[in-house]
Write a protein that holds these residues in place. Structure first.
Motif, PDB file in Angstrom:
ATOM      1  N   GLY A  80     -12.916 162.737 -18.296  1.00 52.28           N
ATOM      2  CA  GLY A  80     -13.238 163.007 -16.844  1.00 52.28           C
ATOM      3  C   GLY A  80     -12.031 163.149 -16.029  1.00 52.28           C
ATOM      4  O   GLY A  80     -11.006 162.303 -16.163  1.00 52.28           O
TER       5      GLY A  80
ATOM      6  N   THR B 267     -18.403 163.019 -11.939  1.00 52.57           N
ATOM      7  CA  THR B 267     -19.783 163.351 -12.597  1.00 52.57           C
ATOM      8  C   THR B 267     -20.745 162.595 -12.063  1.00 52.57           C
ATOM      9  O   THR B 267     -20.246 161.868 -10.798  1.00 52.57           O
TER      10      THR B 267
ATOM     11  N   THR C  35     -20.183 167.917 -14.273  1.00 55.50           N
ATOM     12  CA  THR C  35     -19.174 167.292 -14.859  1.00 55.50           C
ATOM     13  C   THR C  35     -18.180 167.985 -15.011  1.00 55.50           C
ATOM     14  O   THR C  35     -17.891 168.993 -15.683  1.00 55.50           O
TER      15      THR C  35
END
Length: 442
Positions: A42, A48, A130
């Motif tokens: 991430g 996200t 995401t």
């Protein structure tokens, strides 16, 4: 040529954002085997659904700086239902339900320029993008999960049974996809290949009807197996779902593992719990991974031991509202009530919950975001015209610290996203994006 103060600020902010991204990458690589970490994870900021991390906590350690103001606003051309995501630079990823043209957008954090836009199929409007650390989006639609590069070109596709819910990272290099019909896929983020055998929680789900049951996902009806994205615990290698079995009277909080067994990853059930009346909304995980929270359809918030599913406490909220929650690293909780609900700050004390602050005079219309500096950001409506205002409140006593108008905005907001540099982005359900920064649009 002489550089203006604004130009110096822009260069400094760009350097700061890139430096923060590099520092995070270095931190991840320092925990590896000495090689540079190139596997996807991430991005810094708000990458996200549910913000940083995979636990749906809607919280960030970033403190929003003084001096922010409305830098730009942009329409999408249709209603917005999914939250905003931000890549490592603060660029805005958003989906919308539009009649024609694009329904998927990436807007630059400086000036709101459209970096790319696409037309995807039904179901996309329920997905948040995401972003990995390279700014590459992963996004689902009915029947398909796709990975793009930073410019919007497709890297890989994975066919799905049902409609995709917002994808989550499940450790470096792995993407977890759960669909509305209960298909679970753990994929290699680079190649889109299986990291574990797929699981079908509803084995009889129709394979050729990706939008089947999609309407029931909005109400928690029986034709939707999973209504919300999972909460992921990468350390424990588990995730937590709101799952309704085929023919079941209600949905359950379901804990699942994707850990290795005999050298191979396997997706297996661990435990399940049923809040009275069934579960509403997504699961939310505490920062230490020890507690998982779920809204019951009886109007109460429930806290369960993440290890074995034992109930720790329940708290009557008088309704489940938007059935979403914000959880800080030190155990503060802000449930998102229905449109116009008061702002309530709670504290998890382990075996019970304590009310820290209540603002009955605030009509909240958004999921709140807990941020650094003992603050929370939310959107409230005010006045005869019910205009929307972005508001920062103290989580110590609930006092208002700052307020910013969202010009011409009515309805409600899908949440508040905060970038790695402290910029703030808000999307309204009527299709407008507002971006606040220390830099104004030129």
């Amino acid at each position: 040529m002489q550089q203006t103060g604004r130009g110096r600020r822009r260069r400094f902010r760009a350097f700061t954002t890139v430096a923060l991204a590099a520092a995070l990458a270095l931190g991840v690589s320092s925990c590896s085997d000495g090689q540079e970490e190139v596997r996807a994870y991430g991005a810094p900021g708000w990458p996200t659904y549910g913000g940083p991390g995979g636990g749906n906590a809607n919280a960030t350690p970033v403190t929003v700086p003084d001096g922010i103001e409305l830098a730009w606003r942009r329409p999408t051309g249709g209603p917005i239902t999914a939250p905003i995501s931000l890549n490592q630079y603060g660029d805005v990823g958003i989906t919308a339900k539009t009649a024609t043209g694009c329904n998927t957008f990436l807007f630059a954090h400086t000036g709101g320029r459209k970096n790319f836009c696409k037309r995807m199929v039904e179901g996309t409007q329920f997905n948040a993008m995401t972003f990995d650390q390279h700014g590459q989006p992963y996004l689902g639609e009915a029947g398909m999960l796709l990975s793009f590069n930073g410019g919007g070109a497709i890297r890989w596709r994975m066919p799905l049974i049902g409609s995709s819910l917002s994808a989550k990272f499940a450790g470096p290099g792995r993407v977890l996809s759960v669909t509305t019909q209960g298909q679970i896929l753990l994929l290699d983020a680079q190649r889109g290949e299986f990291e574990a055998p797929e699981v079908r929680l509803r084995p009889k789900a129709p394979e050729g009807e990706p939008t089947f049951g999609l309407g029931d996902c909005l109400t928690g009806g029986p034709q939707c197996a999973v209504t919300a994205p999972p909460a992921v615990d990468e350390k424990r290698e588990r995730f937590y779902l709101n799952f309704r079995a085929d023919g079941a009277a209600a949905s359950k909080l379901t804990a699942m593992s994707y850990a290795e067994k005999a050298g191979e990853r396997e997706i297996t059930g661990v435990w399940e719990a049923t809040p009275p009346g069934g579960m509403a909304g997504p699961a939310t995980l505490s920062a230490d991974g020890e507690t998982v929270y779920a809204f019951g359809r009886d109007g109460k918030l429930y806290a369960y031991d993440a290890g074995d599913g034992e109930l720790r406490w329940s708290h009557d909220l008088g309704g489940f509202g938007f059935a979403t929650l914000s959880v800080s690293a030190d155990g503060l909780l802000i449930p998102a009530g229905s449109v116009g609900a008061p702002l309530t700050v709670l504290e998890d004390e382990g075996t019970k919950v304590r009310v820290v602050a209540e603002r009955d005079d605030l009509q909240t219309v958004s999921l709140s975001t807990l941020a650094g500096g003992d603050t929370a950001w939310t959107v409230v409506r005010t006045g005869r015209e019910q205009r929307l205002v972005l508001t920062e409140v103290s989580t110590v006593d609930g006092a208002t610290k700052r307020s910013f108008d969202l010009p011409d905005a009515t309805g409600f907001a899908t949440g508040v996203a905060i970038s790695a540099a402290g910029d703030v982005a808000v999307a309204t359900n009527l299709g407008e994006i507002y971006y606040f920064s220390t830099e104004s649009e030129e």
